[in-house]
Design an enzyme around this catalytic site. Structure first.
Site, mmCIF file in Angstrom:
data_model
loop_
_atom_site.group_PDB
_atom_site.id
_atom_site.type_symbol
_atom_site.label_atom_id
_atom_site.label_comp_id
_atom_site.label_asym_id
_atom_site.label_seq_id
_atom_site.Cartn_x
_atom_site.Cartn_y
_atom_site.Cartn_z
ATOM 1 N N GLU A 186 -1.311 -2.118 -6.862
ATOM 2 C CA GLU A 186 -1.003 -1.139 -5.816
ATOM 3 C C GLU A 186 -0.635 -1.910 -4.543
ATOM 4 O O GLU A 186 -1.383 -2.788 -4.102
ATOM 5 C CB GLU A 186 -2.225 -0.232 -5.562
ATOM 6 N N GLU A 310 -8.885 9.565 0.201
ATOM 7 C CA GLU A 310 -7.615 9.700 -0.522
ATOM 8 C C GLU A 310 -7.835 10.155 -1.965
ATOM 9 O O GLU A 310 -7.247 9.613 -2.911
ATOM 10 C CB GLU A 310 -6.826 8.383 -0.470
ATOM 11 N N ARG A 343 -16.319 0.574 2.110
ATOM 12 C CA ARG A 343 -15.176 0.663 3.031
ATOM 13 C C ARG A 343 -15.306 1.851 3.986
ATOM 14 O O ARG A 343 -15.635 2.978 3.570
ATOM 15 C CB ARG A 343 -13.865 0.752 2.249
ATOM 16 N N ARG A 360 -6.875 11.749 12.610
ATOM 17 C CA ARG A 360 -7.374 10.855 11.558
ATOM 18 C C ARG A 360 -7.993 9.585 12.155
ATOM 19 O O ARG A 360 -8.922 9.013 11.579
ATOM 20 C CB ARG A 360 -6.211 10.494 10.630
ATOM 21 N N ASP A 389 -3.979 2.552 9.577
ATOM 22 C CA ASP A 389 -3.754 1.939 8.266
ATOM 23 C C ASP A 389 -2.737 0.808 8.345
ATOM 24 O O ASP A 389 -1.613 0.966 7.860
ATOM 25 C CB ASP A 389 -3.250 3.044 7.308
ATOM 26 N N GLU A 411 -11.201 -5.810 7.810
ATOM 27 C CA GLU A 411 -10.259 -5.823 6.689
ATOM 28 C C GLU A 411 -8.842 -5.906 7.255
ATOM 29 O O GLU A 411 -8.454 -5.094 8.091
ATOM 30 C CB GLU A 411 -10.413 -4.549 5.842
ATOM 31 N N GLU A 417 2.284 -4.153 3.360
ATOM 32 C CA GLU A 417 2.575 -2.759 3.013
ATOM 33 C C GLU A 417 3.444 -2.054 4.055
ATOM 34 O O GLU A 417 4.463 -1.463 3.726
ATOM 35 C CB GLU A 417 1.252 -2.013 2.827
HETATM 36 C C1 GCV Z 1 -5.554 1.226 -2.292
HETATM 37 C C2 GCV Z 1 -3.363 2.959 2.152
HETATM 38 C C3 GCV Z 1 -2.508 2.525 1.006
HETATM 39 C C4 GCV Z 1 -3.167 2.813 -0.324
HETATM 40 C C5 GCV Z 1 -4.522 2.131 -0.337
HETATM 41 C C6 GCV Z 1 -5.322 2.653 0.838
HETATM 42 C C7 GCV Z 1 -6.663 1.970 0.946
HETATM 43 O O1 GCV Z 1 -3.436 4.340 2.202
HETATM 44 O O2 GCV Z 1 -1.276 3.142 1.096
HETATM 45 O O3 GCV Z 1 -2.342 2.344 -1.345
HETATM 46 O O4 GCV Z 1 -5.183 2.355 -1.542
HETATM 47 O O5 GCV Z 1 -4.630 2.411 2.026
HETATM 48 O O6 GCV Z 1 -6.757 1.069 1.753
HETATM 49 O O7 GCV Z 1 -7.574 2.351 0.255
#
Ligand code: GCV
Length: 847
Positions: A186, A310, A343, A360, A389, A411, A417
Site C-alpha cells: 500500500e 479508515e 497509532r 479532522r 496525513d 511517524e 505518498e
Molecule cells: C495504510 C493514509 C493512506 C493510507 C494509509 C493511512 C494510514 O490515509 O492513504 O493508505 O493506510 O494513511 O496511515 O493508516
C-alpha cells in the site's frame, strides 16, 4: 615477470583503479554502502591502517561487524584485513563491547557513559601496538561503530586522532513497511514486496537481509514488515515459522522484527465471538498468541495497531478506549520485552462537510489527550508528524504536547505518498527538521518536538521515530535514485536529530555519488531545494497538497478534497480559501496547542504565511506578510516552482561525465518528467483559481499560453475531442483521443519565423495500455515514443498527463507538423497540446 611487463601491468592497474568509480554498473542496490575504490590521494590517508582485525566476544552481530569491516576496507582500499581470533602482535582494528574489551585493553575510559547502541571510535596502544578500537555498550553498537568508521573512510575523513563518541538520541528508531501478504504494497512506488508473495513469505530473502544491512548502517533497530491495514493471517499458527525466517534475516544486523495486527484477530483467527479488549477470554488469547510467537522468535519486537481508523475494526465497537485496547495486548508482550505501537491516526472519515465546525485535524488530540497517563509503559503512541496525513506542509501535531504521561513516537513517511511518489525529487529531511526543531512551548517551557519524542521532556522511558518506508523489489529500493536520500536522512535524524539537512545531504551525496566537490555541491544543492520547489507547485500556503485525494494522491485534483467526509478540506470558493481553525469562530483546532503556539496560530496576523490557509479562511485579496495577495502568491509560487523544476534538469546536465552514465541518464529522464509534470500542476492550479476568483495574474501568465497549439484546434483525422475531468487537468479542459482505429492523426501548419525550435508534446500515459506516438515535420519522422511509464491511473487527467521534450528541430513557415497516435489496449493515444519554443543554444547543445 620482467620489469617492463610489470610496469605496464601496474599502469593498467592504476588506470583500472582510477576509473573503477565509474566502470562498474551502478544499479543503486548498494545505496550508500558502495565501498568503491578510493582515488590515490584519498587512499594515502589510510596507508597506516592496521592489517588485522580482531573481535573480542562472540555473537552473530559481532561476526557481522567484522565481516562488514573487511568488506568495506577491501572495497575502498583494496586490502583484505586479516581476521584474527585473538590479539595479534601488531596493530589491529579491535572490535568488542566495553565489558569484553576491558580485560584486554586497559585504559579504556570513554568520556561519557555509552548508552545502548552508542559507540566509541578511538585509538590506543594495546600490548605496545597502536590499535583502532571500535567499542560500544552492546554488540549492535559495535556494528554501528564499524559502519561509522567505514563512512568516514568513504567520505575521505582523516582517522588521525580518532576519538568519536556517538550516542543515539532515542531508543526507538524503527521503520514500517505497508506490505500486504499477497506481495503488493500500500502506497509503495518501487515494485512489490521484498518479503511476501502470494500470501507467503518469499522463499528467497536475500533482499530482506540486504535491507536489514542498509537499515543497520543508519542505526535503524526495528522493522514492522506488514501493512497497518493488517491481515489477520499474519498471526495464524502456520504463518509464524515464515515470520521467523524474516527475523533470521534481520538478526545479524541487529534489526528486530515486528508485525501489524488486526485488533479483531481474537475473533478472526482465534474463533472467539468477541474482540472486546476487556474481555478476559480476549486478553488470554493475546497472551497465548504472544507466547507462541516468542517461542519461535525470541527477539521479536512487538506489534503495531491501527484501529478505529479508515474502516478498521477498533475498541469503539465495545465502547472501549484506545488505551484499553493497547494495554490488553501490551500486557501480553511485556514479559518478553515486546513493545506495542498504537497509532494516533484515528479519525472519522465520514465527517459532515457542511458543518463548518467539523475538523479532522482535531481528531488525534481529541481522542488521545484525555487518555494521557492511561497507557502502559510498553505502549508507544505513534503520532503522524502533522494532524492530517503527510501533506507537503502541515503544522506539527499538537498531540506531541498533549501526551505528557505517555510514550510517544513521531511517524514520518519516506514513501512519497503525497509528495510526488518518487517520480518527483523531494528531499524530506528538510521538512522533518522543521518539525523536530519546532518548539511547542508545552507547560510554558522550551519543548522541542525532538526532545519530547526522545522522552527527555516529560521523562518517559521510551520514545522515538518511525518511518513508513515501503521499499520494493526495484533494484534500487525506492525507484528514484535521489529518493534514497530520504531513507538515509530518516535514519540519520532518528540517530541524531541535531544534524542539519545540509550535513545529511552532503553525507548522502558523498557516499552515493562520490566526493568530487562539484558533484557534491550540485546534487546536495538540488536535494536541499527540492521540497520547497515541490510545495510551491503543488500546494500553496498550507492549503495542503492539492492532489486527487480520492484517487492515487498523485496529480492535481483540487476539488477532490471537498464535498466529502474525508476532512482534507481547503474550502476554496469564489471569494477566498482556507480552513478557519481559529478558536472563536473556527473549528477550535488552534486551541489544541499550548498557549504560546495557540496564540500564534489563532491570530491571522501572527500565523506564518506558509500555514495561513491551514488556519484561516481569507479572501484572495488578503495581503500576506510577504506583501503579496494570496491569489498573486498562488500564481507566482506555481510559476516559480515550475521554473525551478526545469532548472533541476539543467543542473543535472552539468554532471555528465562526472558521475556514472547509468544514474546520470536515469535521474535526467526523471527530472525531465518532473519538470513537465510541474507544468501540469502549475496550469491546473493557476487556471482553477483564475476562474474561481476571477482575479487576473498581475504578470499575465495564468491563462495565457502563447506558444501552445491545442490538440482539438488541429486538423483531426480519426482523433476526437474529449472533455477531461476535472477540467483544469487539461489545457482548456479538453484533449483528443483515438478510439476504434489503428491510428489517428492531428496536424497543423507552423506559421512562425524560420529557426531552431523545441517541440513539447503534452500527452497522456495511462496504465491500461502502451500507446505509441510519432511526430513528423512534413513527411520526416522527427521523434517517436511509447507511453509505457504506467502512471497511476487509467484515465486522462493530471495523473497521466506527461510531456515529451523534442529538441533542436528546424522549422520553416508553412511546415506541416503532425502527430500520429497508435492506441494500445484501453490507452487511446490521447494528447493535449503541442508547445513550440525557440531553442536556446549553449555549449551543451540545444535546449
Ligand atoms: C495504510 C493514509 C493512506 C493510507 C494509509 C493511512 C494510514 O490515509 O492513504 O493508505 O493506510 O494513511 O496511515 O493508516
Amino acid at each position: 615477470m620482467n620489469r617492463r611487463r610489470s610496469a605496464i601491468l601496474f599502469g593498467i592497474f592504476i588506470l583500472i583503479g582510477a576509473t573503477a568509480e565509474f566502470s562498474r554498473a551502478e544499479t543503486g542496490r548498494e545505496a550508500w554502502l558502495r565501498y568503491v575504490p578510493l582515488d590515490d590521494a584519498a587512499r594515502t590517508k589510510y596507508e597506516s591502517l592496521p592489517a588485522s582485525t580482531v573481535v573480542v566476544g562472540d555473537s552473530v552481530v559481532l561476526h557481522t561487524a567484522q565481516q562488514e569491516l573487511i568488506r568495506g576496507v577491501r572495497g575502498m582500499l583494496g586490502r583484505t584485513l586479516r581476521a584474527e581470533k585473538s590479539l595479534p602482535p601488531e596493530a589491529a582494528i579491535v572490535l568488542g563491547t566495553l565489558t569484553n574489551l576491558k580485560p584486554t585493553v586497559s585504559d579504556l575510559h570513554p568520556k561519557q557513559e555509552l548508552s545502548e547502541d552508542g559507540f566509541w571510535l578511538t585509538t590506543t596502544k594495546v600490548q605496545g601496538n597502536e590499535c583502532i578500537i571500535i567499542t560500544a555498550a552492546n554488540d549492535r553498537g559495535v556494528l554501528y561503530g564499524v559502519f561509522a568508521l567505514l563512512s568516514k573512510i568513504a567520505r575521505n575523513e582523516s582517522l588521525a586522532s580518532l576519538n568519536d563518541t556517538q550516542q543515539p538520541f532515542v531508543p526507538i528508531r524503527w521503520v514500517d513497511q505497508w506490505d500486504n501478504l499477497n506481495g503488493t504494497i500500500e502506497r509503495g512506488y518501487a515494485g512489490p514486496s521484498i518479503f511476501f508473495l502470494n500470501d507467503h513469505v518469499r522463499s528467497d530473502l536475500t533482499r530482506a537481509s540486504e535491507y536489514a544491512r542498509l537499515m543497520s548502517s543508519i542505526g535503524i533497530n526495528g522493522c514492522t514488515v506488514t501493512n497497518v491495514n493488517a491481515n489477520p493471517g499474519v498471526l495464524e499458527e502456520i504463518f509464524l515459522p515464515q515470520l521467523g525466517r524474516i527475523a533470521d534475516a534481520f538478526r545479524p544486523w541487529g534489526v528486530k522484527l515486528s508485525v501489524s495486527v488486526d485488533i479483531s484477530s481474537p475473533k478472526l483467527v482465534g474463533g472467539l465471538d468477541t474482540f472486546d479488549p476487556l474481555d478476559p477470554r480476549v486478553t488470554d488469547w493475546w497472551k497465548k498468541k504472544v507466547d507462541e510467537i516468542y517461542q519461535k522468535i525470541p527477539d521479536f519486537g512487538g506489534f503495531v495497531v491501527k484501529a478505529d481508523s479508515e474502516g478498521r475494526p477498533g475498541p469503539s465497537s465495545y465502547g472501549r478506549t484506545p488505551a484499553d485496547a493497547a494495554n490488553g495486548i501490551a500486557r501480553a508482550l511485556k514479559p518478553h520485552g515486546g513493545i506495542l505501537f498504537y497509532r494516533a491516526f484515528v479519525y472519522n472519515h465520514h465527517l459532515d462537510w457542511t458543518d463548518s465546525k467539523n475538523d479532522r485535524a482535531r481528531a488525534a488530540y481529541d481522542i488521545f489527550h484525555p487518555l494521557d497517563g492511561k497507557f502502559d509503559d510498553n505502549v508507544i503512541v505513534q503520532i503522524k508528524h502533522g494532524p492530517i496525513d503527510f501533506q507537503a506542509r502541515e503544522p506539527v501535531s499538537p498531540l506531541f504536547a498533549g501526551l505528557q504521561k505517555t510514550n510517544a513516537a513521531i511517524e514520518v513517511q519516506v514513501t512519497q505518498e503525497y509528495t510526488g511518489q518518487q517520480r518527483h525529487v523531494v528531499f524530506l529531511p528538510s521538512m522533518w527538521k522543521g518539525v523536530l526543531d519546532f518548539d511547542l512551548h508545552a507547560n510554558g517551557g522550551n519543548t522541542l518536538v525532538k526532545d519530547i519524542i526522545a522522552g527527555k521532556t516529560f521523562h518517559r522511558p521510551l520514545g522515538g521515530f518511525v518511518a513508513v518506508v515501503n521499499v520494493g523489489t526495484d533494484e534500487n529500493w525506492l525507484a528514484h535514485p535521489l529518493a534514497m536520500a530520504n531513507l538515509y536522512g530518516y535514519g540519520r535524524l532518528a540517530w541524531n536529530p541535531n544534524l542539519s539537512a545540509e550535513a545529511i545531504a552532503d553525507e548522502w551525496t558523498r557516499l552515493t555519488f562520490g566526493n568530487a566537490p562539484e558533484v557534491v555541491k550540485t546534487i546536495a544543492g538540488l536535494q536541499l531545494a527540492s521540497w520547497q520547489v515541490y510545495e510551491s507547485y503543488t500546494g500553496p500556503l498550507g492549503a495542503q497538497t492539492l492532489t486527487n485525494i480520492v484517487g492515487p494522491h498523485y496529480g492535481p485534483g483540487i476539488e477532490s478534497s471537498e464535498n466529502n467526509g474525508w476532512g482534507q478540506w481547503h474550502r476554496a470558493d469564489g471569494e477566498g480559501i482556507g480552513m478557519d481553525r481559529s478558536v472563536e469562530i473556527g473549528t477550535g483546532y488552534a486551541g489544541q496547542y499550548p498557549e504560546a503556539v495557540a496564540k500564534m496560530y489563532d491570530s491571522l496576523q501572527t500565523t506564518p504565511d506558509a500555514l495561513v490557509l491551514f488556519f484561516h479562511h481569507v479572501p484572495y485579496t488578503y495581503r500576506l506578510h510577504s506583501g503579496k495577495t494570496v491569489i498573486q502568491h498562488i500564481y507566482d509560487a506555481h510559476y516559480e516552482g515550475a521554473e525551478r523544476a526545469a532548472e533541476f534538469v539543467e543542473k543535472w546536465r552539468t554532471l555528465k561525465g562526472h558521475i556514472d552514465d547509468e544514474r546520470y541518464a536515469d535521474v535526467l529522464s526523471r527530472l525531465k518528467y518532473q519538470s513537465g509534470h510541474a507544468i501540469v500542476w502549475r496550469d491546473a492550479i493557476c487556471n482553477y483559481f483564475l476562474k474561481l476568483s476571477g482575479i487576473p495574474d498581475d504578470k499575465e501568465r495564468a491563462g495565457h499560453f502563447p506558444n501552445r497549439t491545442e490538440a482539438k484546434a488541429m486538423q483531426l483525422e480519426g482523433y476526437t475531442s474529449v472533455e477531461v475531468t476535472p477540467w483544469e487537468n487539461a489545457s482548456a479542459g479538453k484533449a483528443v483521443e483515438c478510439t476504434n482505429r489503428k491510428s489517428c492523426i492531428a496536424s497543423f501548419k507552423f506559421d512562425r519565423a524560420a529557426g531552431w525550435y523545441e517541440l513539447d508534446v503534452q500527452y497522456f500515459d495511462q496504465n491500461n495500455g502502451e500507446a505509441k506516438f510519432r511526430m513528423y515535420v512534413g513527411d520526416q519522422l522527427v521523434d517517436e515514443w511509447i507511453g509505457d511509464k504506467h502512471f497511476p491511473s487509467a484515465k486522462l487527467g493530471g495523473d497521466t498527463s506527461t510531456r515529451r521534450w523534442i529538441s533542436g528541430i528546424a522549422l520553416r513557415p508553412g511546415d506541416e507538423i503532425h502527430i500520429e497516435g497508435f492506441p494500445d489496449g484501453q490507452d487511446p493515444a490521447a494528447f493535449d497540446y503541442i508547445e513550440i519554443r525557440p531553442s536556446i543554444v549553449d555549449s551543451s547543445g540545444y535546449r
